[in-house]
Scaffold this motif. Structure first.
Motif, PDB file in Angstrom:
ATOM      1  N   ARG A 105       0.961  -0.951   0.042  1.00  0.00           N
ATOM      2  CA  ARG A 105       0.503  -0.014   0.166  1.00  0.00           C
ATOM      3  C   ARG A 105       0.497   1.398  -0.136  1.00  0.00           C
ATOM      4  N   PRO A 106       0.665   2.101  -0.880  1.00  0.00           N
ATOM      5  CA  PRO A 106       1.366   3.757  -0.984  1.00  0.00           C
ATOM      6  C   PRO A 106       1.539   4.510   0.490  1.00  0.00           C
ATOM      7  N   ASP A 107      -0.029   4.417   1.167  1.00  0.00           N
ATOM      8  CA  ASP A 107       0.667   4.903   2.634  1.00  0.00           C
ATOM      9  C   ASP A 107       1.851   4.181   3.420  1.00  0.00           C
ATOM     10  N   VAL A 108       1.595   2.703   3.772  1.00  0.00           N
ATOM     11  CA  VAL A 108       3.151   1.625   4.088  1.00  0.00           C
ATOM     12  C   VAL A 108       4.221   2.374   3.803  1.00  0.00           C
ATOM     13  N   LEU A 109       4.268   2.188   2.357  1.00  0.00           N
ATOM     14  CA  LEU A 109       5.911   2.486   1.724  1.00  0.00           C
ATOM     15  C   LEU A 109       6.334   4.266   2.095  1.00  0.00           C
ATOM     16  N   ILE A 110       4.557   4.990   1.770  1.00  0.00           N
ATOM     17  CA  ILE A 110       5.889   6.488   2.139  1.00  0.00           C
ATOM     18  C   ILE A 110       6.016   6.146   3.887  1.00  0.00           C
ATOM     19  N   ALA A 111       4.998   5.798   4.967  1.00  0.00           N
ATOM     20  CA  ALA A 111       5.327   5.692   6.358  1.00  0.00           C
ATOM     21  C   ALA A 111       6.372   5.218   6.196  1.00  0.00           C
ATOM     22  N   ALA A 112       6.639   3.964   5.811  1.00  0.00           N
ATOM     23  CA  ALA A 112       7.599   2.882   6.444  1.00  0.00           C
ATOM     24  C   ALA A 112       9.042   3.798   5.586  1.00  0.00           C
ATOM     25  N   GLY A 113       9.103   4.527   4.164  1.00  0.00           N
ATOM     26  CA  GLY A 113       9.963   5.570   4.188  1.00  0.00           C
ATOM     27  C   GLY A 113      10.626   6.272   4.639  1.00  0.00           C
ATOM     28  N   VAL A 114       9.940   7.004   4.923  1.00  0.00           N
ATOM     29  CA  VAL A 114       9.617   8.048   6.369  1.00  0.00           C
ATOM     30  C   VAL A 114      10.702   7.801   7.646  1.00  0.00           C
ATOM     31  N   LEU A 115      10.152   7.511   8.254  1.00  0.00           N
ATOM     32  CA  LEU A 115      10.675   6.205   9.940  1.00  0.00           C
ATOM     33  C   LEU A 115      11.596   5.343   9.339  1.00  0.00           C
ATOM     34  N   PHE A 116      12.228   5.295   7.764  1.00  0.00           N
ATOM     35  CA  PHE A 116      13.862   4.199   7.693  1.00  0.00           C
ATOM     36  C   PHE A 116      14.795   5.872   7.615  1.00  0.00           C
ATOM     37  N   LEU A 117      13.920   6.434   7.208  1.00  0.00           N
ATOM     38  CA  LEU A 117      15.178   8.243   6.765  1.00  0.00           C
ATOM     39  C   LEU A 117      15.714   8.721   8.070  1.00  0.00           C
ATOM     40  N   CYS A 118      14.749   8.605   9.218  1.00  0.00           N
ATOM     41  CA  CYS A 118      15.088   8.994  10.403  1.00  0.00           C
ATOM     42  C   CYS A 118      15.658   8.201  11.322  1.00  0.00           C
ATOM     43  N   GLU A 119      15.368   6.709  10.668  1.00  0.00           N
ATOM     44  CA  GLU A 119      16.663   5.615  11.854  1.00  0.00           C
ATOM     45  C   GLU A 119      17.707   5.787  10.784  1.00  0.00           C
ATOM     46  N   ALA A 120      17.656   6.158   9.926  1.00  0.00           N
ATOM     47  CA  ALA A 120      19.144   5.852   9.286  1.00  0.00           C
ATOM     48  C   ALA A 120      20.154   7.408   9.906  1.00  0.00           C
ATOM     49  N   VAL A 121      19.542   8.358  10.783  1.00  0.00           N
ATOM     50  CA  VAL A 121      19.906   9.564  11.063  1.00  0.00           C
ATOM     51  C   VAL A 121      20.183   9.039  12.084  1.00  0.00           C
ATOM     52  N   ALA A 122      19.540   8.714  13.243  1.00  0.00           N
ATOM     53  CA  ALA A 122      19.550   8.289  15.008  1.00  0.00           C
ATOM     54  C   ALA A 122      20.612   7.381  14.830  1.00  0.00           C
ATOM     55  N   ASP A 123      20.814   6.627  13.990  1.00  0.00           N
ATOM     56  CA  ASP A 123      21.047   5.727  14.143  1.00  0.00           C
ATOM     57  C   ASP A 123      22.549   5.162  14.281  1.00  0.00           C
ATOM     58  N   LYS A 124      22.927   6.981  13.273  1.00  0.00           N
ATOM     59  CA  LYS A 124      24.341   7.384  13.377  1.00  0.00           C
ATOM     60  C   LYS A 124      25.415   8.033  15.069  1.00  0.00           C
ATOM     61  N   ILE A 125      24.044   8.446  15.309  1.00  0.00           N
ATOM     62  CA  ILE A 125      24.969   9.600  16.145  1.00  0.00           C
ATOM     63  C   ILE A 125      25.034   8.669  17.498  1.00  0.00           C
ATOM     64  N   PRO A 126      26.424   8.444  17.834  1.00  0.00           N
ATOM     65  CA  PRO A 126      26.757   7.647  18.860  1.00  0.00           C
ATOM     66  C   PRO A 126      25.555   8.435  20.706  1.00  0.00           C
ATOM     67  N   TYR A 127      24.865   7.183  21.614  1.00  0.00           N
ATOM     68  CA  TYR A 127      24.305   7.713  22.786  1.00  0.00           C
ATOM     69  C   TYR A 127      22.761   8.529  21.569  1.00  0.00           C
ATOM     70  N   VAL A 128      22.361   8.399  20.995  1.00  0.00           N
ATOM     71  CA  VAL A 128      21.024   8.507  20.476  1.00  0.00           C
ATOM     72  C   VAL A 128      20.574   7.265  19.486  1.00  0.00           C
ATOM     73  N   ASP A 129      21.284   6.794  19.001  1.00  0.00           N
ATOM     74  CA  ASP A 129      21.265   5.435  19.090  1.00  0.00           C
ATOM     75  C   ASP A 129      20.843   4.218  20.205  1.00  0.00           C
ATOM     76  N   SER A 130      21.364   4.553  20.869  1.00  0.00           N
ATOM     77  CA  SER A 130      21.278   3.913  21.878  1.00  0.00           C
ATOM     78  C   SER A 130      19.349   3.804  22.571  1.00  0.00           C
ATOM     79  N   ALA A 131      18.882   5.422  22.567  1.00  0.00           N
ATOM     80  CA  ALA A 131      18.271   5.769  22.833  1.00  0.00           C
ATOM     81  C   ALA A 131      16.772   5.442  21.645  1.00  0.00           C
ATOM     82  N   TRP A 132      17.607   5.645  20.871  1.00  0.00           N
ATOM     83  CA  TRP A 132      16.336   5.334  19.699  1.00  0.00           C
ATOM     84  C   TRP A 132      15.520   2.931  19.524  1.00  0.00           C
ATOM     85  N   ASP A 133      16.724   2.422  20.013  1.00  0.00           N
ATOM     86  CA  ASP A 133      16.937   0.862  20.104  1.00  0.00           C
ATOM     87  C   ASP A 133      16.126   0.710  21.330  1.00  0.00           C
TER      88      ASP A 133
END
Length: 217
Positions: free
Chosen positions: A55-83
């Motif tokens: 579904r387009p809405d699922v793909l869009i939501a997954a894409g946006v959240l993937f981009l958010c994770e791509a950023v948060a996952d590379k910042i020290p301590y922020v990645d652990s909070a995200w986890d």
């Protein structure tokens, strides 16, 4: 107009290996799994991806959240909070994706597939979160970026491989899961160091916020 023949077809025998692989990948990056599977289905590369993931809405939501994770996952301590925030989200996502895949094929009970996908996602999530704690015990930030990129590329490669060769991908996934658990065992001391530093930081912040008692004149 003739429909293009899919490049990959999920057979009844390949559902459980795909469920296992998608569960492991969901524990590392759940949004990437939903996005990739949805794209494979929407583009016709596989005709057995559930409609719910296309579904387009699922793909869009997954894409946006993937981009958010791509950023948060590379910042020290922020990645652990995200986890920490995704301790429930990733296993639930792994279980839901597994149940959808099983329901699409009709060869594996959805409840059993959900249990396999969710439990595998939980174990891989714990390995990922523990590894990040160990990485964060190092003061330099570059290791976080390298580990995050390796995880993202690994998830993309393994999910793609699983679509075309699910059994072989499940074997690789099992090896990665076992290696991750063993590595986590040897990183326990670094994880304890990370937790100790985080506790010290919180204590310092509490002391900084507390008012300084005034001496009587």
């Amino acid at each position: 107009m003739t429909r293009r023949r899919p490049l990959a077809t999920i057979t009844p025998a390949s559902v459980l290996p795909l469920v296992f692989t998608s569960g492991w990948a969901s524990g590392v990056n759940a949004y990437a799994v939903v996005l990739l599977l949805g794209i494979f289905g929407a583009t016709g590369l596989s005709d057995d991806v559930p409609e719910a993931l296309q579904r387009p809405d699922v793909l869009i939501a997954a894409g946006v959240l993937f981009l958010c994770e791509a950023v948060a996952d590379k910042i020290p301590y922020v990645d652990s909070a995200w986890d920490a925030a995704h301790t429930v989200i990733r296993p639930v996502s792994g279980a839901v994706v597994a149940a959808l895949l099983a329901g699409q094929s009709g060869s594996v009970p959805e409840l059993a597939a959900g249990a396999v996908g969710g439990s595998t996602a939980l174990v891989s999530h714990l390995v990922k979160a523990g590894t990040r704690m160990a990485v964060n015990s190092s003061p330099e930030p570059f290791s976080n970026i390298l580990v995050s990129l390796a995880e993202d590329l690994g998830v993309a490669a393994l999910i793609t491989f699983a679509i075309f060769h699910p059994v072989a991908a499940a074997v690789v996934t099992g090896a990665l899961l076992l290696a991750g658990v063993l590595m986590l065992y040897f990183l326990v001391s670094r994880i304890r160091r990370f937790l100790r530093r985080r506790a010290e930081r919180r204590a310092e912040k509490r002391l900084a916020r507390s008012p300084v008692p005034q001496r009587p004149a």
